[in-house]
Write a protein that holds these residues in place. Structure first.
Motif, PDB file in Angstrom:
ATOM      1  N   GLU A  51       0.813  -1.294   0.027  1.00  0.00           N
ATOM      2  CA  GLU A  51      -0.027   0.014  -0.053  1.00  0.00           C
ATOM      3  C   GLU A  51       0.948   1.165  -0.020  1.00  0.00           C
ATOM      4  OE1 GLU A  51      -3.297   2.273   2.962  1.00  0.00           O
ATOM      5  OE2 GLU A  51      -2.296   0.394   3.471  1.00  0.00           O
ATOM      6  N   LEU A  54       2.599   1.734  -3.254  1.00  0.00           N
ATOM      7  CA  LEU A  54       1.899   2.288  -4.306  1.00  0.00           C
ATOM      8  C   LEU A  54       1.429   3.803  -4.180  1.00  0.00           C
ATOM      9  CD1 LEU A  54      -0.853  -0.580  -4.766  1.00  0.00           C
ATOM     10  CD2 LEU A  54       1.005   0.061  -6.308  1.00  0.00           C
ATOM     11  N   LEU A  55       1.217   4.022  -3.041  1.00  0.00           N
ATOM     12  CA  LEU A  55       0.818   5.631  -2.518  1.00  0.00           C
ATOM     13  C   LEU A  55       2.258   6.375  -3.102  1.00  0.00           C
ATOM     14  CD1 LEU A  55      -0.898   5.311   0.723  1.00  0.00           C
ATOM     15  CD2 LEU A  55      -1.925   6.108  -1.457  1.00  0.00           C
ATOM     16  N   PRO A  58       2.955   7.686  -7.535  1.00  0.00           N
ATOM     17  CA  PRO A  58       2.584   9.025  -8.166  1.00  0.00           C
ATOM     18  C   PRO A  58       3.876  10.192  -8.283  1.00  0.00           C
ATOM     19  CG  PRO A  58       0.476   8.426  -7.067  1.00  0.00           C
ATOM     20  CD  PRO A  58       1.604   7.437  -6.782  1.00  0.00           C
ATOM     21  N   ASN A  59       4.464  10.140  -6.997  1.00  0.00           N
ATOM     22  CA  ASN A  59       5.561  11.140  -7.055  1.00  0.00           C
ATOM     23  C   ASN A  59       6.734  10.712  -7.535  1.00  0.00           C
ATOM     24  OD1 ASN A  59       6.726  13.660  -5.789  1.00  0.00           O
ATOM     25  ND2 ASN A  59       8.034  12.368  -4.487  1.00  0.00           N
ATOM     26  N   LEU A 121      -2.949  14.058  -8.678  1.00  0.00           N
ATOM     27  CA  LEU A 121      -2.558  12.780  -7.718  1.00  0.00           C
ATOM     28  C   LEU A 121      -1.744  12.544  -6.775  1.00  0.00           C
ATOM     29  CD1 LEU A 121      -2.564  10.564 -11.243  1.00  0.00           C
ATOM     30  CD2 LEU A 121      -4.364  10.840  -9.445  1.00  0.00           C
ATOM     31  N   VAL A 122      -0.491  13.664  -6.883  1.00  0.00           N
ATOM     32  CA  VAL A 122       0.548  13.356  -6.040  1.00  0.00           C
ATOM     33  C   VAL A 122      -0.067  14.067  -4.706  1.00  0.00           C
ATOM     34  CG1 VAL A 122       2.638  14.645  -5.474  1.00  0.00           C
ATOM     35  CG2 VAL A 122       2.400  13.589  -7.698  1.00  0.00           C
ATOM     36  N   SER A 125      -2.356  11.469  -3.054  1.00  0.00           N
ATOM     37  CA  SER A 125      -1.361  10.417  -2.500  1.00  0.00           C
ATOM     38  C   SER A 125      -0.682  10.685  -1.271  1.00  0.00           C
ATOM     39  CB  SER A 125      -0.662   9.810  -3.668  1.00  0.00           C
ATOM     40  OG  SER A 125       0.498  10.735  -3.974  1.00  0.00           O
ATOM     41  N   ARG A 126      -0.111  11.965  -1.227  1.00  0.00           N
ATOM     42  CA  ARG A 126       0.654  12.297  -0.082  1.00  0.00           C
ATOM     43  C   ARG A 126      -0.207  12.551   1.159  1.00  0.00           C
ATOM     44  NH1 ARG A 126       5.471  15.468  -1.037  1.00  0.00           N
ATOM     45  NH2 ARG A 126       6.797  14.508  -2.449  1.00  0.00           N
ATOM     46  N   ILE A 128      -3.138  10.754   1.767  1.00  0.00           N
ATOM     47  CA  ILE A 128      -3.506   9.586   2.255  1.00  0.00           C
ATOM     48  C   ILE A 128      -2.223   8.837   2.986  1.00  0.00           C
ATOM     49  CG2 ILE A 128      -4.241   7.350   1.426  1.00  0.00           C
ATOM     50  CD1 ILE A 128      -5.746   8.649  -0.742  1.00  0.00           C
ATOM     51  N   LEU A 129      -1.012   8.857   2.277  1.00  0.00           N
ATOM     52  CA  LEU A 129       0.229   8.305   3.036  1.00  0.00           C
ATOM     53  C   LEU A 129       0.351   8.833   4.386  1.00  0.00           C
ATOM     54  CD1 LEU A 129       2.533   6.616   2.337  1.00  0.00           C
ATOM     55  CD2 LEU A 129       3.883   8.444   1.449  1.00  0.00           C
ATOM     56  N   GLU A 248       0.854  18.045   0.645  1.00  0.00           N
ATOM     57  CA  GLU A 248      -0.388  17.416   0.886  1.00  0.00           C
ATOM     58  C   GLU A 248      -1.642  18.442   0.483  1.00  0.00           C
ATOM     59  OE1 GLU A 248      -0.657  15.473   4.630  1.00  0.00           O
ATOM     60  OE2 GLU A 248       1.449  15.464   4.672  1.00  0.00           O
TER      61      GLU A 248
END
Length: 376
Positions: A51, A54-55, A58-59, A121-122, A125-126, A128-129, A248
């Protein structure tokens, strides 16, 4: 779009996909090794590792796209030159700017991909991460509570649990706390429970004893207890779930920073403005790198050994653009008025590409002078 434009664009896109895949795998493996050590050593499962990996993708993809576009352009143009296809198109009357039309289309496709990545996306994803990292850092059960092994959650702290029951009860616990310079304490308990509170998790030990050794005087005190509470937060780092980073935030929030956002991120207005404009400007580095690679190789003539001097020249120009990008980033976050520096590297790269294209279709005497520079 003409048949030649479709042909060249298809070649660029295919090689772009290949180089992107290779570079993403290299970057991802490099980062995944450290991530694997951190997560697995904390007792997390392979699903959590997958997980987090995958997060982070994008970066990683955002970083490699300009390099992939540059590499694909260099490879395709060098191959077309070796096979005399470019020579044939130039002989039919195609100018350098006309030949560059599919390259510009390709660069705009790369720029569009980077725009979506950097603005949607970045940041998502940041965010959520960061949330998942905070959640895992609070999961003391997975981090510290493993049966049958001596654990060291902090310097000077040793924890051992013989067995963890199906109901989450800790059987036969041993806890040694040697962090205090003047005394050390050893806790033993027949049973223990992990209790979550609003602040930090606590360990409730039942039916045990605490042995405290005072180093000065070498005195040992033994205390038996029915139950006692031990604060696990004393050696757990705060998660900081209520504080976001500037990476974020959405682009809209970056363009209109409020005092609350500045306080939350502990950042400056200059950093907000530069990051916002950077998300608009940086995607065009993909177009600039493609144009530089294509135009630099047009300066050379046909050679069965390839255009290695022109390729080296294009690499040097790309390094120059990246150097400008790094320098502008350091200066742009210093003052509010310096946010236009976010566009310095992309505009410089585009200007270099246009200048090289203009020079590639100059009279032969000037082109011969340029080739003399490469030969020297």
């Amino acid at each position: 779009m003409s048949k030649f434009d479709r042909y060249l664009l298809s070649q660029l896109v295919a090689l772009f996909g290949f180089f992107s895949l290779v570079l993403v795998l290299v970057y991802w493996i490099n980062r995944a090794v450290g991530l694997f050590d951190d997560l697995i050593s904390d007792g997390q499962s392979a699903l959590v590792f997958l997980e987090f990996s995958l997060l982070a993708l994008p970066n990683v993809i955002r970083l490699v796209l300009p390099l992939s576009a540059f590499a694909a352009t260099i490879y395709v143009v060098n191959r077309l030159s070796q096979e005399s296809e470019l020579v044939v198109m130039q002989a039919t009357g195609f100018s350098a700017f006309r030949l560059a039309r599919p390259v510009v289309s390709f660069g705009l496709i790369v720029a569009l991909m980077m725009l979506v990545l950097m603005n949607v996306l970045v940041p998502a994803s940041r965010a959520i991460l960061a949330a998942r990292s905070a959640e895992i850092s609070e999961n003391a059960t997975a981090r510290f509570l493993r049966d049958g092994a001596f654990l060291h959650p902090a310097d000077g702290v040793t924890l051992y649990i013989r067995e963890i029951s199906d109901t989450g009860e800790l059987m036969d616990l041993f806890l040694a706390d040697d962090r205090h310079p003047l005394r050390s304490t050893v806790y033993t308990a027949r049973r223990a429970l992990l209790v979550r509170t609003d602040t930090t998790p606590k360990l409730l030990m039942i039916d045990g004893s605490a042995q405290t050794l005072t180093r000065e005087g070498r005195r040992l005190d033994l205390t038996r207890f029915d139950d006692v509470t031990y604060d696990l937060g004393s050696f757990m780092t705060p998660s900081g779930t209520d504080r976001r980073g500037i990476e974020e935030l959405s682009t809209r929030e970056l363009f209109s920073p409020t005092d609350a956002l500045l306080e939350e991120t502990r950042s400056t207005r200059a950093a907000f403005l530069y990051e916002a404009h950077s998300r608009i400007a940086q995607p065009f580095l993909g177009l600039a790198s493609s144009l530089i690679g294509f135009a630099a190789l047009l300066l050379g003539s046909f050679s069965r050994f390839g255009l290695w001097w022109q390729i080296l020249f294009a690499v040097v120009l790309l390094i120059l653009v990246q150097t400008i990008n790094v320098a502008a980033s350091g200066a742009g976050i210093a003052q509010d008025a310096l946010w236009p520096l976010a566009y310095a590297a992309p505009l410089t790269g585009l200007a270099i590409g246009v200048l090289l294209l203009w020079n590639a279709q100059r009279p032969r005497r000037l082109r011969r002078a340029m080739r003399g520079i490469f030969a020297s």
